[in-house]
Scaffold this motif. Structure first.
Motif, PDB file in Angstrom:
ATOM      1  N   VAL A 192      10.010  15.780   1.893  1.00 34.49           N
ATOM      2  CA  VAL A 192       8.732  15.700   2.610  1.00 34.49           C
ATOM      3  C   VAL A 192       8.783  14.480   3.520  1.00 34.49           C
ATOM      4  N   VAL A 193       8.412  14.669   4.799  1.00 37.82           N
ATOM      5  CA  VAL A 193       8.424  13.539   5.733  1.00 37.82           C
ATOM      6  C   VAL A 193       7.034  13.176   6.245  1.00 37.82           C
ATOM      7  N   ARG A 194       6.053  14.063   5.995  1.00 38.65           N
ATOM      8  CA  ARG A 194       4.707  13.733   6.451  1.00 38.65           C
ATOM      9  C   ARG A 194       3.678  14.306   5.489  1.00 38.65           C
ATOM     10  N   LEU A 195       2.688  13.484   5.160  1.00 42.88           N
ATOM     11  CA  LEU A 195       1.569  13.909   4.310  1.00 42.88           C
ATOM     12  C   LEU A 195       0.339  13.266   4.915  1.00 42.88           C
ATOM     13  N   GLY A 196      -0.429  14.060   5.677  1.00 39.18           N
ATOM     14  CA  GLY A 196      -1.568  13.484   6.390  1.00 39.18           C
ATOM     15  C   GLY A 196      -1.074  12.374   7.305  1.00 39.18           C
ATOM     16  N   ALA A 197      -1.635  11.185   7.147  1.00 41.42           N
ATOM     17  CA  ALA A 197      -1.277  10.066   8.020  1.00 41.42           C
ATOM     18  C   ALA A 197       0.030   9.388   7.595  1.00 41.42           C
ATOM     19  N   ARG A 198       0.471   9.646   6.387  1.00 40.93           N
ATOM     20  CA  ARG A 198       1.658   8.971   5.858  1.00 40.93           C
ATOM     21  C   ARG A 198       2.923   9.647   6.376  1.00 40.93           C
ATOM     22  N   GLN A 199       3.863   8.849   6.883  1.00 39.42           N
ATOM     23  CA  GLN A 199       5.142   9.397   7.323  1.00 39.42           C
ATOM     24  C   GLN A 199       6.271   8.701   6.577  1.00 39.42           C
ATOM     25  N   TRP A 200       7.281   9.459   6.255  1.00 38.01           N
ATOM     26  CA  TRP A 200       8.506   8.886   5.715  1.00 38.01           C
ATOM     27  C   TRP A 200       9.609   9.127   6.752  1.00 38.01           C
ATOM     28  N   THR A 201      10.534   8.220   6.854  1.00 39.53           N
ATOM     29  CA  THR A 201      11.586   8.345   7.859  1.00 39.53           C
ATOM     30  C   THR A 201      12.888   8.791   7.203  1.00 39.53           C
ATOM     31  N   LEU A 202      13.501   9.806   7.774  1.00 34.20           N
ATOM     32  CA  LEU A 202      14.833  10.231   7.332  1.00 34.20           C
ATOM     33  C   LEU A 202      15.838   9.770   8.376  1.00 34.20           C
ATOM     34  N   PRO A 203      17.045   9.364   8.033  1.00 33.81           N
ATOM     35  CA  PRO A 203      17.439   9.065   6.645  1.00 33.81           C
ATOM     36  C   PRO A 203      17.119   7.632   6.255  1.00 33.81           C
ATOM     37  N   ALA A 204      16.300   7.476   5.268  1.00 29.19           N
ATOM     38  CA  ALA A 204      16.073   6.168   4.651  1.00 29.19           C
ATOM     39  C   ALA A 204      16.940   6.112   3.392  1.00 29.19           C
ATOM     40  N   PRO A 205      17.155   4.927   2.826  1.00 29.57           N
ATOM     41  CA  PRO A 205      18.004   4.857   1.619  1.00 29.57           C
ATOM     42  C   PRO A 205      17.500   5.794   0.517  1.00 29.57           C
ATOM     43  N   GLU A 206      16.175   5.857   0.351  1.00 25.79           N
ATOM     44  CA  GLU A 206      15.620   6.710  -0.708  1.00 25.79           C
ATOM     45  C   GLU A 206      15.947   8.188  -0.455  1.00 25.79           C
ATOM     46  N   TYR A 207      15.992   8.544   0.835  1.00 21.57           N
ATOM     47  CA  TYR A 207      16.264   9.941   1.153  1.00 21.57           C
ATOM     48  C   TYR A 207      17.753  10.242   1.094  1.00 21.57           C
ATOM     49  N   ARG A 208      18.603   9.203   1.167  1.00 19.29           N
ATOM     50  CA  ARG A 208      20.018   9.453   0.903  1.00 19.29           C
ATOM     51  C   ARG A 208      20.192   9.905  -0.548  1.00 19.29           C
ATOM     52  N   GLU A 209      19.319   9.385  -1.438  1.00 17.96           N
ATOM     53  CA  GLU A 209      19.376   9.835  -2.829  1.00 17.96           C
ATOM     54  C   GLU A 209      18.959  11.315  -2.933  1.00 17.96           C
ATOM     55  N   VAL A 210      17.991  11.716  -2.117  1.00 20.11           N
ATOM     56  CA  VAL A 210      17.589  13.136  -2.107  1.00 20.11           C
ATOM     57  C   VAL A 210      18.750  13.997  -1.610  1.00 20.11           C
ATOM     58  N   ALA A 211      19.433  13.520  -0.580  1.00 17.60           N
ATOM     59  CA  ALA A 211      20.566  14.288  -0.059  1.00 17.60           C
ATOM     60  C   ALA A 211      21.668  14.413  -1.116  1.00 17.60           C
ATOM     61  N   ALA A 212      21.880  13.350  -1.878  1.00 13.34           N
ATOM     62  CA  ALA A 212      22.876  13.417  -2.951  1.00 13.34           C
ATOM     63  C   ALA A 212      22.451  14.436  -4.005  1.00 13.34           C
ATOM     64  N   LEU A 213      21.156  14.472  -4.278  1.00 13.59           N
ATOM     65  CA  LEU A 213      20.640  15.452  -5.240  1.00 13.59           C
ATOM     66  C   LEU A 213      20.837  16.866  -4.725  1.00 13.59           C
ATOM     67  N   GLN A 214      20.589  17.061  -3.429  1.00 17.78           N
ATOM     68  CA  GLN A 214      20.800  18.389  -2.844  1.00 17.78           C
ATOM     69  C   GLN A 214      22.246  18.824  -2.995  1.00 17.78           C
ATOM     70  N   ALA A 215      23.154  17.867  -2.866  1.00 20.28           N
ATOM     71  CA  ALA A 215      24.574  18.197  -3.041  1.00 20.28           C
ATOM     72  C   ALA A 215      24.864  18.577  -4.495  1.00 20.28           C
ATOM     73  N   ARG A 216      24.246  17.862  -5.432  1.00 27.03           N
ATOM     74  CA  ARG A 216      24.448  18.209  -6.851  1.00 27.03           C
ATOM     75  C   ARG A 216      23.871  19.593  -7.141  1.00 27.03           C
ATOM     76  N   LEU A 217      22.689  19.885  -6.541  1.00 32.41           N
ATOM     77  CA  LEU A 217      22.071  21.197  -6.746  1.00 32.41           C
ATOM     78  C   LEU A 217      22.977  22.301  -6.192  1.00 32.41           C
ATOM     79  N   ALA A 218      23.594  22.039  -5.040  1.00 31.43           N
ATOM     80  CA  ALA A 218      24.477  23.040  -4.443  1.00 31.43           C
ATOM     81  C   ALA A 218      25.670  23.331  -5.346  1.00 31.43           C
TER      82      ALA A 218
END
Lengths: 278, 278
Positions: A241-267
């Motif tokens: 998720v990168v946007r929730l109302g006014a809140r934005q998250w930026t990809l790739p941030a360090p935290e989202y690199r962890e999400v990408a690693a998780l996606q690789a494990r899921l694959a």
């Protein structure tokens, strides 16, 4: 795989159409599973069947023969990718809530095309106004009483909004209309408990094992101030998720690199979730 | 009138069977009305249609043509007594909660035999363990998400128990599994409000006008210590309660003579509820 195709069984007999007196239609008296198919196989069949078995026990619904169903599912998929839905109802009953004893369940298998590809830049989501009522007897189950999700999903039609987050009637963040919710806070992944409302998703279950995540209560602020947020389900895998109302998250941030690693494990755990398939 | 017979429409076209992709089956995405038929007529049709109209607006469900439906209902009843059920769903939709726009609703009319005659000595009822979740967006509606009632009705199979009373998750007494609840306290009839859960029954609506009853919150003790208790619905009319767990009420007591007088007024308003028909 464009149109949906289905087969229907009453008990173990194949039937041509759903009986108009089916209790699924009358009362939503049933359960469903939505499975990602990969080259005609259902890599998470065992997890889906295990959840269905637990849920059927809680509703006192008899189960059909899983080997027969898996064979029928493979025939329906014919080697293709797509989505396979399994619907189980209490079968035909008279007028009135008293369940027929013994019930002869209705089972429907239907195959569906894959949903549109997830946006590469991540999801934009919103809060829904429709709340989830607290019902411990049904919490966690993927049952067919889904008017809350229908009302929540009808709240927006802006295609730039990809999903809606739902709160309980007490205000806790619980899930999206068709996905579970994970947030990263203080270095640990957290997901709402589903003991009072919400669905115990299959991808959520895989992630609980993979992440050592905490099942807890989260409020709106916990989500909006999280370091990272993703949604997940058994059809689309992990969706940052990168946007929730006014809140934005930026990809790739360090935290989202962890999400990408998780996606690789899921694959690695489920071949449909290799990134080029999403 | 023994077996159930039904006719099904998609929009205004008659169809032979329910589509397996109907959202009524998938999500309980629909509403229903259960009407008492008397000599082929539906004396409370207008009240049922008015409730359905309000409920359909709340769920954003399009309505079919009522004159067409009433004609079909009369043809189905063929001059007989019985029960007519009307089911309205959002119709066929793809996989996923987003409602099809525009939706073409499915309507099913089915006729059913009368339920067994009510016991002349009054009903014996019990408290159910299954609670009603608080969901103001769905409260009052006779929608097709009825797993709570199914679970509650499955709690007993003793034929000497005629109905089960349901409480909300907060403990308030709300209704029976398939009837509304009225209690007499301090000289005034009271019935639980249905703004957080429960169904705004058609017979309940008639009684609210006839009785100047109070819509309020009632707890378990309020019911158990009431001077008189009855259940009501649009199929069976007014049903005096004589036993609730350890509590017994004696018929005919003065308070129950008032119930008998109400039953006579109801019979004047709806000819199926003349006592010899119940």
């Amino acid at each position: 795989m464009n149109a949906s195709v289905s087969v229907i069984f009453q008990g173990n007999r194949r039937i041509a159409t759903v009986d108009p007196a089916d209790r699924g239609l009358a009362y939503g008296d049933g359960l469903f599973e939505t499975m990602r198919a990969h080259r005609g196989e259902l890599p998470w069949w065992d997890a889906h069947w295990a959840r269905l078995t637990l849920a059927a026990a809680r509703l006192d619904l008899p189960l059909p023969d899983p080997a027969m169903l898996l064979g029928e599912a493979r025939a329906l998929l014919a080697g293709d990718d797509g989505v396979l839905k399994l619907l189980l109802t209490r079968g035909v009953g008279g007028r009135g809530y008293a369940p027929p004893v013994p019930a002869e369940p209705t089972v429907m298998l239907s195959r569906h095309p894959l949903p549109p590809r997830a946006p590469a830049q991540g999801l934009a989501v919103r809060w829904c106004e429709t709340r989830l009522a607290l019902q411990p007897r049904l919490a966690g189950l993927k049952h067919c009483n889904r008017l809350e999700q229908v009302l929540a999903r009808a709240e927006w039609d802006d295609p730039r909004i990809h999903e809606g987050l739902m709160r309980s009637t007490e205000g806790d963040a619980v899930c999206a209309t068709a996905a579970n919710l994970f947030v990263l806070r203080e270095g640990r992944w957290r997901t709402p408990a589903v003991d009072r409302c919400g669905v115990a998703g299959i991808c959520r279950g895989w992630l609980l094992g993979a992440l050592d995540a905490l099942e807890t209560r989260l409020d709106v602020t916990d989500v909006e101030t999280a370091d990272a947020v993703f949604l997940c389900n058994a059809v689309r895998g992990i969706l940052p998720v990168v946007r929730l109302g006014a809140r934005q998250w930026t990809l790739p941030a360090p935290e989202y690199r962890e999400v990408a690693a998780l996606q690789a494990r899921l694959a690695a755990a489920h071949p449909a979730f290799v990134m080029e398939n999403l």
